[in-house]
Each structure stands twice: as C-alpha cells, then as structure tokens.
Design a protein around this motif. Structure first.
Motif, PDB file in Angstrom:
ATOM      1  N   MET A  15       0.843  -1.202   0.000  1.00  0.00           N
ATOM      2  CA  MET A  15       0.000   0.000   0.000  1.00  0.00           C
ATOM      3  C   MET A  15       0.882   1.257   0.000  1.00  0.00           C
ATOM      4  O   MET A  15       2.003   1.233   0.503  1.00  0.00           O
ATOM      5  CB  MET A  15      -0.911  -0.008   1.246  1.00  0.00           C
ATOM      6  N   ALA A  16       0.333   2.331  -0.599  1.00  0.00           N
ATOM      7  CA  ALA A  16       1.092   3.584  -0.660  1.00  0.00           C
ATOM      8  C   ALA A  16       1.447   4.060   0.748  1.00  0.00           C
ATOM      9  O   ALA A  16       0.715   3.791   1.701  1.00  0.00           O
ATOM     10  CB  ALA A  16       0.232   4.630  -1.359  1.00  0.00           C
ATOM     11  N   ASP A  17       2.574   4.775   0.853  1.00  0.00           N
ATOM     12  CA  ASP A  17       2.985   5.247   2.173  1.00  0.00           C
ATOM     13  C   ASP A  17       2.549   6.684   2.442  1.00  0.00           C
ATOM     14  O   ASP A  17       2.972   7.304   3.402  1.00  0.00           O
ATOM     15  CB  ASP A  17       4.500   5.102   2.334  1.00  0.00           C
ATOM     16  N   VAL A  18       1.710   7.210   1.540  1.00  0.00           N
ATOM     17  CA  VAL A  18       1.116   8.522   1.774  1.00  0.00           C
ATOM     18  C   VAL A  18      -0.391   8.321   1.898  1.00  0.00           C
ATOM     19  O   VAL A  18      -1.018   7.727   1.019  1.00  0.00           O
ATOM     20  CB  VAL A  18       1.423   9.503   0.620  1.00  0.00           C
ATOM     21  N   THR A  19      -0.950   8.810   2.995  1.00  0.00           N
ATOM     22  CA  THR A  19      -2.385   8.639   3.236  1.00  0.00           C
ATOM     23  C   THR A  19      -3.047  10.006   3.334  1.00  0.00           C
ATOM     24  O   THR A  19      -2.539  10.902   4.016  1.00  0.00           O
ATOM     25  CB  THR A  19      -2.614   7.862   4.551  1.00  0.00           C
TER      26      THR A  19
END
Ligand SMILES: Cc1cc2nc3c(=O)[nH]c(=O)nc-3n(C[C@H](O)[C@H](O)[C@H](O)COP(=O)(O)OP(=O)(O)OC[C@H]3O[C@@H](n4cnc5c(N)ncnc54)[C@H](O)[C@@H]3O)c2cc1C
Length: 372
Positions: A1-5
């Motif tokens: 999963m992307a590390d920017v939320t």
C-alpha cells in the motif's frame, strides 16, 4: 500500500491526491462516507456554489461549462466523482478514522472497524466545516419544540405550515430562511447576534468573489473596510427599518479576527423587505414553550434551525492539543508540515473562496511532501 495517506475524499483530499499523482507519488484516500464529496451530498437541495465556476475548480480539470456559472450541489458532486475517476485516485470509502497517533516515526490511524493503518505521511483534509455546533443555550433540554442543525436541513417540505426560527445569519442560515419562506413555512424569523456583512453575489455580471480576490490581498485593512462599507451602502438597501442593522465593524477585520465570509444575497434582502423573513434579536435561552431573545422579547417557534456553524473535529482525532488553536484550527496548515510527515489542508477562510484556496494548498502540500 502507498505510504502517503490522505484523510477525507472531499475537494481538498482529492485535489492533493491528484497533485501527488502528478508528481509520481501514489496515495490512498480514506473516506468515512459512501463516496467522494460526502459532505456535499448531504447539503440542502437548493444549494449552489456562491463562488463562480471558473474559480472553483480543482487543479488539472476545470468544472464543465455546462454546469453554469453558479454550480448546483449535485453537479459539484458529479464533478468531484469525475475528478477522482480522471486521476485514477485510490479512494477507500466507508473507512472512518477515529484516532491518529504518532509512533516510531510513522502515523498510526485507528479505524472505526477496530483495525490499524500506519503511514509515513499523513495529509488531513477532513474539512474546516466538519462537526455541526449547537450552542448549549440555557433551558434547551426543557424545550418541547424541534431543533435541527442547518447541516440536517434539506428542503422546506417538512416545515410547511410551521413557525420556524433560524438562528444565525450566515450564508446557510439566510438561504435556509429564504427557502423556508418560499417553501410554505407559516412564519420565518431569523435570529441575529452580530449584523452580517451583506454583499450582492454579482453586480452587473461582476462577482463579489472577484472583489475579495483582487482587493482582499492588496488593500490595507482600513481601506478595504471603508470601500466594502461604501459598496454595501450603494448595493444593499438599508434594512434597519426591518430590524436588520448594518454592521459596525469592518469586513476584512471580521475575516481576520473571526474567519468570517460575508453573506451573499440570494434572496434574503428581498424576503426581509417583504416581511417574509423577520429579523429578531439573538437567542438567549429556552423555556419549555418559548425562545427568549437578547432584547427581552420572546418567540414561540415550532422548529429551530441552528445555523450556528461547525468545528473542525480535529481535537477529537488527535491526542496533541498543541497542534491546534483554541478554535480547533491547526496552527500550521496549507503547505508546511505541522509535524514531520503530518500536513493539514482546507482550513484557510479567504474572500477568494475556499475551493480556490484549497486548490492552491493542494499544490503546496504536494510539493512539500515530494520534492524531486
Ligand atoms: C453550505 C456550504 C456552502 C459552501 N459553498 C462554497 C462555495 O460556494 N465556494 C467555496 O469556495 N466554498 C464553499 N464552501 C466551503 C468549502 O469549499 C466546502 O466546505 C468544501 O466542501 C471544503 O472541502 P474539504 O475537502 O476541505 O472538506 P469536505 O468537503 O467537508 O470533505 C472532507 C471529507 O472528509 C471526510 N471525513 C471527515 N472526517 C473523517 C474521518 N474521521 N475519517 C474519514 N473521512 C473523514 C468527510 O466525509 C468528507 O468527505 C461551502 C461550505 C458549505 C458548508
């Protein structure tokens, strides 16, 4: 999963996710509602933007011309859906975040379903107008009438034939009062604590938003205040014979001190002059059958619509109160990191319009998150 939320799939969250994508950074957008633009889906039926279409779009995709100059609520929702689609954003709906905590150089998000999600970078875009606020008026629990917040109001239909008191002459309060008057309420009163600054939405085709945009940033506060007061005298009839005084403070001063945007007239001036909406003094307290007003008089409405504003809800989300001012607005927002890996956006109230402002902020935040 992307590390920017990104927290929140409103205009702000979608804009920043698209900007990040343009920089080659994938993000995941967590949204508690069933779709993007959840807050707009729930707003009242007659709502249109009071900022012009051309200055309300998000970066990379203008609002379609076909939606007209003053964009309807449902068309804005359609636009935001198309925006998320166009940029292929990874929006996870039905994902409510209850707590955010720092830990091991990352941010830990507690989801409502009991699970945890961690992220290196967190962008909070949960909305400046997040949590409806109703003042704790003395006696309110004893009152036997119906109370709703303006956030719950959809249309006049349930209030036909009823006496309604709308509290607060902001944009929502004034437009709801007009909607009720047109929609068959038996009587409509509008409780006013501080007289609003009223501007015409546009004059000879020139939108009020442009005045705010062009003059708001360049003119010193006293000069802007003086020009705004003169324009108001020319554009807006004197409503004091009807119980609505002109404000005594300056418009830009109120914006600076109270994050206030002026009331755009979409019918309230006409309705006050016609006696369809009756200005009354501020609400002081309630008895079981009446509402006591600040001038000593009282009214006996069947329904009170509290158009009394919103809080950010951020103090409930974060353990650290030092992130926020006394009104719950982040001390650092709109660009720079509030803490390493933590950004807030969509909390600046300007005369140029919040949508335009958050489009600007989305570029700044994306740049701060990812410098190539
Ligand atoms: C009635 C009204 C009219 C307005 N008219 C205009 C206008 O004409 N022009 C203009 O420029 N501005 C206008 N605004 C102001 C502003 O542009 C809007 O409020 C706009 O929706 C702000 O976008 P946002 O993305 O910051 O917040 P929102 O649209 O509120 O989006 C925030 C999102 O975050 C989600 N969320 C919140 N908490 C959580 C959580 N804990 N977990 C997961 N998701 C969460 C919400 O469900 C929501 O989808 C208006 C505001 C209101 C209330």
């Amino acid at each position: 999963m992307a590390d920017v939320t990104v927290l929140g799939a409103g205009a702000a969250g979608l804009a920043v996710a698209a900007q990040l994508k343009g920089r080659g950074v994938d993000s995941v957008v967590l949204e508690r509602g069933p779709g993007v633009a959840t807050s707009w889906r729930g707003r009242y039926d007659r709502l249109r933007l009071h900022t012009v279409r051309g200055l309300s779009g998000l970066p990379g995709m203008p609002i379609p011309r076909a939606y007209g100059r003053w964009v309807r609520r449902d068309d804005l929702v359609r636009y935001l859906e198309a925006y998320a689609e166009r940029f292929g954003l990874d929006v996870r709906t039905g994902t409510a975040i209850e707590r955010v905590k720092p830990g091991d150089g990352r941010w830990s998000l507690q989801l409502a379903d009991g699970t945890e999600h961690t992220t290196g970078t967190l962008i909070v875009a949960t909305g400046y107008l997040h949590t409806p606020v109703v003042p704790q008026w003395p006696g309110l629990p004893t009152w036997t009438g119906q109370l709703i917040h303006s956030a719950e109001y959809r249309n006049a239909q349930p209030f036909q034939g009823r006496n309604v008191l709308v509290v607060g002459p902001g944009n929502s309060g004034a437009e709801i009062a007009t909607d009720l008057a047109e929609g068959g309420a038996s009587s409509v009163s509008l409780a006013i604590r501080t007289p609003p600054h009223i501007v015409r939405r546009s004059t000879a085709g020139w939108p009020a938003q442009m005045n705010g945009l062009l003059l708001g940033n360049v003119l010193p506060e006293p000069l802007f205040n003086a020009i705004a007061a003169t324009m108001a005298k020319v554009e807006v009839p004197n409503l004091s014979p009807y119980g609505l005084q002109r404000p005594t403070d300056g418009l830009k001063t109120r914006l600076r001190t109270q994050r206030y945007v002026p009331l755009q007239d979409v019918g309230i001036v006409r309705d006050v002059m016609a006696g369809r909406v009756k200005p009354v003094a501020a609400v002081e307290s309630f008895t079981p059958s009446s509402v006591q007003l600040a001038d000593g008089s009282s009214v006996e409405p069947d329904v009170v619509v509290a158009a009394t504003g919103y809080g950010t809800g951020l103090r409930e989300l974060f353990d650290d109160p030092s992130l926020f001012d006394e009104t719950g607005v982040p001390l650092v927002h709109g660009g720079a990191a509030a803490r390493p890996g933590l950004y807030f956006m969509g909390y600046d109230v300007t005369l140029g319009g919040m949508l335009r402002q958050l489009a600007i902020e989305s570029r700044r935040v994306a740049k701060a998150v990812h410098r190539p």
